[in-house]
Design an enzyme around this catalytic site. Structure first.
Site: not given
Ligand code: PLP
Length: 370
Positions: A188
């Site tokens: 990210k």
């Molecule tokens: C739009 C979106 N929502 C939620 C997430 C979930 O985040 P994480 O991977 O940190 O659980 C991500 C990332 O992968 C994402 O891109």
């Protein structure tokens, strides 16, 4: 095939912050202080201030940030949550895991984001919240969406996992609505050295409840083995907080670098057969992803891959077509379905060079034409 343009370069970012954190990181490592403490509190203060909120709660990842926010708001069985289908599965999965029902909507054909019209059309008497996803680093029309949410009396939750530092009309992603959820997954724009996430809000009671739920139901002031709720273990690690605070110092410069690269991409690709996502006036797109659409995506990606240019697909299947979520689909969502067939992501990262962008554009234009 040797990689000529990688999809991203996380090592370059780590190398930039490492000299500044080596001492603190080593000290935490060698003293064994791995959970909580001042580094976590400091990052939470800084992240809340950056997002324009009064509170930030560090959690284990972005998915937990979404789920814990829903749980803390008491959203569960019998409740509906509006979700744009063009998103990563976690947005919808969090709704299902909270026990509520995702109501999938289509998106704008130009921005590929949720619009107030889609939200309005999806509302029912059971709607309790909307997940506004700032996909790719672009930022949805929050003022208009908030007006619809307020009139309907529902919570607006931002899924800002891809939009650190994105702005619209001077308002930063995370600063509006009931709460906003961030992922600090390594790739990210603000990425940790493993999984991490946060919820930001200006509602102190909500922040406290999320913090308690993320820490085995311990509330502020309760003893280590006194639990007021059934919670879970979803805390932000100390070492991750140290890295995130250091990276936060670079976030604006790194975002500006992404914006500069994207401007070159846009200039080179405008007027070609490559379709760019629309950029509304007053938007500071954080360019987590440089998404384009072409009719023959697989052929084009393969041509780029043969030249050592890495690309990705975000995402190849809309949520309502994913096997575990199909039961929530209420009908076709043509824009999401078409975009899923055509969209793919070009390399973009702060340490990418303009020559690399040129190379990608030349290869892309040739691949599309052949
Ligand atoms: C739009 C979106 N929502 C939620 C997430 C979930 O985040 P994480 O991977 O940190 O659980 C991500 C990332 O992968 C994402 O891109």
């Amino acid at each position: 095939m040797q990689t000529v343009v990688p999809f991203t370069d996380l090592g370059a970012m780590a190398r930039e912050i490492w000299p500044g954190i080596e001492k603190e990181f080593t000290e935490a490592l060698l003293t064994g202080r791995y959970i909580g403490g001042e580094p976590v509190a400091q990052f939470e203060r800084r992240w809340a201030a950056y997002c324009g909120t009064t509170h930030a709660v560090g959690v284990a990842n972005g998915t937990d940030a979404l789920e814990l926010t829903l749980l803390a708001l008491g959203i569960g069985p019998g409740d509906e949550v509006v979700v744009p289908s063009n998103t990563f599965i976690a947005t919808a999965a969090a709704v299902v895991r909270a026990g509520a029902t995702p109501v999938f909507t289509d998106v704008d054909p130009d921005t590929l984001l949720l619009t107030p019209q889609h939200l309005t059309a999806a509302l029912t008497p059971r709607t309790r919240a909307v997940m506004v996803v700032h996909l790719y680093g672009n930022i949805a029309d929050l003022a208009a969406l908030e007006a619809v949410a307020n009139t309907a009396g529902i919570h607006l939750i931002e899924d800002a996992a891809q939009a650190h530092g994105a702005e619209r009309d001077g308002h930063r992603a995370g600063s509006r609505g009931t709460a906003a959820c961030f992922s600090f997954y390594p790739g990210k724009n603000l990425g940790a050295l493993g999984d991490a996430g946060a919820v930001v809000t200006s509602d102190p009671a909500l922040a406290e409840r999320i913090r308690a739920l993320a820490n085995h139901g311990r509330t502020n002031g309760s003893a280590h083995y006194e639990h007021d709720y059934i919670g879970t273990n979803s805390r932000l690690d100390t070492l991750q907080a140290i890295a995130l605070t250091a990276k936060l110092d670079h976030l604006d410069a790194w975002t500006d670098a992404r914006i500069d690269l994207a401007a070159v991409y846009r200039k080179r690709l405008t007027g070609t057969e490559v379709r760019l996502t629309a950029l509304d006036d007053g938007v500071r797109h954080a360019y987590h992803l440089m998404v384009v659409r072409v009719p023959d995506r697989d052929k084009v990606r393969q041509a780029l891959s043969h030249l050592g240019i890495q690309t990705g697909i975000h995402y190849p299947l809309p949520c309502h077509s994913q096997p575990p979520l199909r039961r929530y689909a209420t009908g076709p969502l043509p824009v999401c379905e078409q975009a899923a067939k055509e969209q793919f992501s070009l390399p973009i990262y702060p340490h990418m060079t303009l020559d690399q962008v040129d190379l990608v554009c030349e290869a892309l234009i040739e691949a599309v034409a052949s």
